[in-house]
Design a protein around this motif. Structure first.
Motif, PDB file in Angstrom:
ATOM      1  N   ARG A  34       0.982  -1.153   0.157  1.00  0.00           N
ATOM      2  CA  ARG A  34      -0.247  -0.079   0.033  1.00  0.00           C
ATOM      3  C   ARG A  34       0.674   1.214  -0.129  1.00  0.00           C
ATOM      4  N   ALA A  35       1.926   1.210   0.751  1.00  0.00           N
ATOM      5  CA  ALA A  35       2.916   2.323   0.878  1.00  0.00           C
ATOM      6  C   ALA A  35       3.436   2.497  -0.514  1.00  0.00           C
ATOM      7  N   LEU A  36       4.178   1.566  -1.025  1.00  0.00           N
ATOM      8  CA  LEU A  36       4.706   1.793  -2.268  1.00  0.00           C
ATOM      9  C   LEU A  36       3.648   2.060  -3.382  1.00  0.00           C
ATOM     10  N   ARG A  37       2.533   1.567  -3.407  1.00  0.00           N
ATOM     11  CA  ARG A  37       1.409   1.861  -4.457  1.00  0.00           C
ATOM     12  C   ARG A  37       1.212   3.646  -4.300  1.00  0.00           C
ATOM     13  N   GLN A  38       0.884   3.954  -2.978  1.00  0.00           N
ATOM     14  CA  GLN A  38       0.740   5.257  -2.849  1.00  0.00           C
ATOM     15  C   GLN A  38       1.818   6.320  -3.191  1.00  0.00           C
ATOM     16  N   MET A  42      -0.490   5.512  -7.582  1.00  0.00           N
ATOM     17  CA  MET A  42      -1.270   4.733  -8.254  1.00  0.00           C
ATOM     18  C   MET A  42      -2.653   4.524  -7.322  1.00  0.00           C
ATOM     19  N   THR A  43      -3.699   4.372  -7.786  1.00  0.00           N
ATOM     20  CA  THR A  43      -4.917   3.834  -7.259  1.00  0.00           C
ATOM     21  C   THR A  43      -4.818   2.275  -7.175  1.00  0.00           C
ATOM     22  N   LEU A  44      -5.725   1.778  -6.213  1.00  0.00           N
ATOM     23  CA  LEU A  44      -5.704   0.421  -6.137  1.00  0.00           C
ATOM     24  C   LEU A  44      -6.399  -0.028  -7.315  1.00  0.00           C
ATOM     25  N   THR A  45      -7.169   0.512  -8.121  1.00  0.00           N
ATOM     26  CA  THR A  45      -7.855   0.039  -9.484  1.00  0.00           C
ATOM     27  C   THR A  45      -6.854  -0.174 -10.382  1.00  0.00           C
ATOM     28  N   GLN A  46      -5.917   1.033 -10.425  1.00  0.00           N
ATOM     29  CA  GLN A  46      -4.856   0.913 -11.338  1.00  0.00           C
ATOM     30  C   GLN A  46      -3.824  -0.004 -11.190  1.00  0.00           C
ATOM     31  N   MET A  47      -3.618  -0.326  -9.889  1.00  0.00           N
ATOM     32  CA  MET A  47      -2.613  -1.306  -9.801  1.00  0.00           C
ATOM     33  C   MET A  47      -3.221  -2.907  -9.895  1.00  0.00           C
ATOM     34  N   ALA A  48      -4.615  -2.924  -9.724  1.00  0.00           N
ATOM     35  CA  ALA A  48      -5.166  -4.092 -10.125  1.00  0.00           C
ATOM     36  C   ALA A  48      -5.092  -4.399 -11.724  1.00  0.00           C
ATOM     37  N   ALA A  49      -5.430  -3.468 -12.338  1.00  0.00           N
ATOM     38  CA  ALA A  49      -5.582  -3.616 -13.759  1.00  0.00           C
ATOM     39  C   ALA A  49      -4.006  -3.801 -14.279  1.00  0.00           C
ATOM     40  N   GLU A  50      -2.977  -3.144 -13.887  1.00  0.00           N
ATOM     41  CA  GLU A  50      -1.600  -3.690 -14.132  1.00  0.00           C
ATOM     42  C   GLU A  50      -1.055  -4.921 -13.802  1.00  0.00           C
ATOM     43  N   SER A  56     -10.665  -6.380  -5.366  1.00  0.00           N
ATOM     44  CA  SER A  56     -11.285  -6.873  -4.066  1.00  0.00           C
ATOM     45  C   SER A  56     -10.081  -7.641  -3.482  1.00  0.00           C
ATOM     46  N   PHE A  57      -9.263  -8.519  -4.245  1.00  0.00           N
ATOM     47  CA  PHE A  57      -8.356  -9.337  -3.681  1.00  0.00           C
ATOM     48  C   PHE A  57      -7.305  -8.518  -3.223  1.00  0.00           C
ATOM     49  N   LEU A  58      -6.805  -7.375  -3.759  1.00  0.00           N
ATOM     50  CA  LEU A  58      -5.603  -6.640  -3.566  1.00  0.00           C
ATOM     51  C   LEU A  58      -6.288  -5.636  -2.385  1.00  0.00           C
ATOM     52  N   SER A  59      -7.230  -5.351  -2.358  1.00  0.00           N
ATOM     53  CA  SER A  59      -7.748  -4.478  -1.266  1.00  0.00           C
ATOM     54  C   SER A  59      -7.653  -5.465   0.144  1.00  0.00           C
ATOM     55  N   GLN A  60      -7.913  -6.524   0.183  1.00  0.00           N
ATOM     56  CA  GLN A  60      -7.823  -7.687   1.102  1.00  0.00           C
ATOM     57  C   GLN A  60      -6.474  -7.748   1.393  1.00  0.00           C
ATOM     58  N   VAL A  61      -5.343  -7.944   0.189  1.00  0.00           N
ATOM     59  CA  VAL A  61      -4.027  -8.168   0.638  1.00  0.00           C
ATOM     60  C   VAL A  61      -3.652  -6.838   1.387  1.00  0.00           C
ATOM     61  N   GLU A  62      -3.854  -5.622   0.742  1.00  0.00           N
ATOM     62  CA  GLU A  62      -3.333  -4.388   1.793  1.00  0.00           C
ATOM     63  C   GLU A  62      -3.890  -4.070   3.054  1.00  0.00           C
ATOM     64  N   ARG A  63      -4.767  -4.922   3.414  1.00  0.00           N
ATOM     65  CA  ARG A  63      -5.327  -5.044   4.918  1.00  0.00           C
ATOM     66  C   ARG A  63      -4.690  -6.101   5.594  1.00  0.00           C
ATOM     67  N   GLY A  64      -4.018  -6.989   4.960  1.00  0.00           N
ATOM     68  CA  GLY A  64      -3.464  -8.184   5.679  1.00  0.00           C
ATOM     69  C   GLY A  64      -4.360  -9.325   5.795  1.00  0.00           C
ATOM     70  N   LEU A  65      -5.440  -9.277   5.170  1.00  0.00           N
ATOM     71  CA  LEU A  65      -6.599 -10.523   5.318  1.00  0.00           C
ATOM     72  C   LEU A  65      -6.407 -11.549   4.154  1.00  0.00           C
ATOM     73  N   GLU A  66      -5.545 -11.445   3.435  1.00  0.00           N
ATOM     74  CA  GLU A  66      -5.265 -12.483   2.372  1.00  0.00           C
ATOM     75  C   GLU A  66      -3.671 -12.643   2.134  1.00  0.00           C
ATOM     76  N   ARG A  67      -3.364 -14.016   2.132  1.00  0.00           N
ATOM     77  CA  ARG A  67      -2.152 -14.092   1.571  1.00  0.00           C
ATOM     78  C   ARG A  67      -1.969 -14.465   0.267  1.00  0.00           C
ATOM     79  N   MET A  68      -0.670 -14.096  -0.350  1.00  0.00           N
ATOM     80  CA  MET A  68      -0.414 -13.984  -1.644  1.00  0.00           C
ATOM     81  C   MET A  68       0.167 -15.171  -1.959  1.00  0.00           C
ATOM     82  N   SER A  69       0.152 -15.690  -3.347  1.00  0.00           N
ATOM     83  CA  SER A  69       1.098 -16.666  -4.134  1.00  0.00           C
ATOM     84  C   SER A  69       2.337 -15.934  -4.525  1.00  0.00           C
ATOM     85  N   MET A  70       3.460 -16.504  -4.836  1.00  0.00           N
ATOM     86  CA  MET A  70       4.255 -16.163  -5.619  1.00  0.00           C
ATOM     87  C   MET A  70       4.117 -15.518  -6.895  1.00  0.00           C
TER      88      MET A  70
END
Length: 208
Positions: A34-38, A42-50, A56-70
Motif C-alpha cells: 500500500r505504501a509503495l502504491r501510494q 497509483m490507485t488500487l484500481t490501477q494497480m489491479a489492472a496492471e 477486491s483481492f488486492l484490497s484484502q491483501v493491503e489490509r493483511g486479510l489475504e495471503r498471496m502466492s508467489m
C-alpha cells in the motif's frame, strides 16, 4: 480456574498467536504494498489492472486479510516497478545494519506467502544482499518469469521441472540450477506431485 476464565485465557492465547503469526506477516507485506502504491501515485484500481488481479483481492491483501502466492506477488511487484524480494524484505523502519550483524530465523517464524497451498519461508530481512527462500508445494506453468536478478534453485524434496527459454530441465533431489538475470523461466511439478526447493535470489539493486 473457572470455565469462563479458562475460555478467556484460550481466546487471549489464540489472539497473541494470530498477532505473531501469518496474520501479522501478511499485514506487514500488505502495508508495504500500500505504501509503495501510494508513493507511486497509483490507485488500487490501477494497480489491479496492471497486475491483472482483482481489486477486491488486492484490497484484502493491503489490509493483511489475504495471503498471496508467489505468482500474485510477482505481478504486483511488476506493476509497482519493484521486485518480489524488495517487497518481502525491505523494512523501512529497520535500523542500518552494523558490522557483524546477524539474524537467526526460527522454524516457527511466519510467512505471508504460499506456494501451491504451502508456506513460502523467506529467510532474509532488512535489505539483504541475497534472499534465500524455501518453497513447498506444487507449481504450474501459468506464467513466464523474467527478472534482472540471478537465481539459484536447489531441490530438497520431490522433483521439479525448470524450463529455461526453450530448454527443459528435470531436477531430482540434490540437483540444482543457476541462471542469470533476464532468462525467461518457469517451473512445474507433475500432476499429483509436490516438491520442496531452496531458491536464492540477489537482493534489490542498491539496497545493501
Amino acid at each position: 480456574m473457572s470455565e469462563a476464565a479458562s475460555s478467556r485465557r484460550g481466546v487471549s492465547a489464540r489472539r497473541r498467536a494470530d498477532e505473531d503469526g501469518p496474520a501479522a506477516a501478511a499485514r506487514v507485506l500488505g502495508a508495504r504494498i500500500r505504501a509503495l502504491r501510494q508513493s507511486r501515485g497509483m490507485t488500487l484500481t490501477q494497480m489491479a489492472a496492471e497486475a491483472d488481479l482483482s481489486h477486491s483481492f488486492l484490497s484484502q491483501v493491503e489490509r493483511g486479510l489475504e495471503r498471496m502466492s508467489m505468482t500474485s506477488l510477482f505481478r504486483v511487484a511488476q506493476a509497482l516497478g519493484t521486485t518480489q524480494q524488495a517487497l518481502l524484505t525491505d523494512d523501512t523502519d529497520a535500523a542500518p545494519r552494523s558490522a557483524g550483524a546477524f539474524h537467526v530465523f526460527r522454524a516457527s517464524e511466519a510467512t505471508p506467502l504460499d506456494a501451491g497451498g504451502s508456506p513460502v519461508r523467506v529467510l532474509a530481512r532488512d535489505h539483504p544482499r541475497f534472499v534465500p527462500m524455501v518453497m513447498s508445494g506444487t507449481f504450474a506453468e501459468d506464467l513466464w518469469w523474467v527478472h534482472d536478478e540471478e537465481e539459484f534453485v536447489y531441490v530438497l524434496e520431490g522433483r521439479l521441472v525448470v524450463v529455461l527459454d526453450g530448454e527443459e530441465l528435470a531436477l531430482e533431489v540434490g540437483d540444482a540450477v543457476y541462471y542469470q538475470g533476464g532468462v525467461r523461466h518457469r517451473w512445474r511439478t507433475e500432476p499429483g506431485e509436490t516438491t520442496r526447493v531452496l531458491t536464492v535470489k540477489e537482493g534489490s539493486p542498491g539496497s545493501h
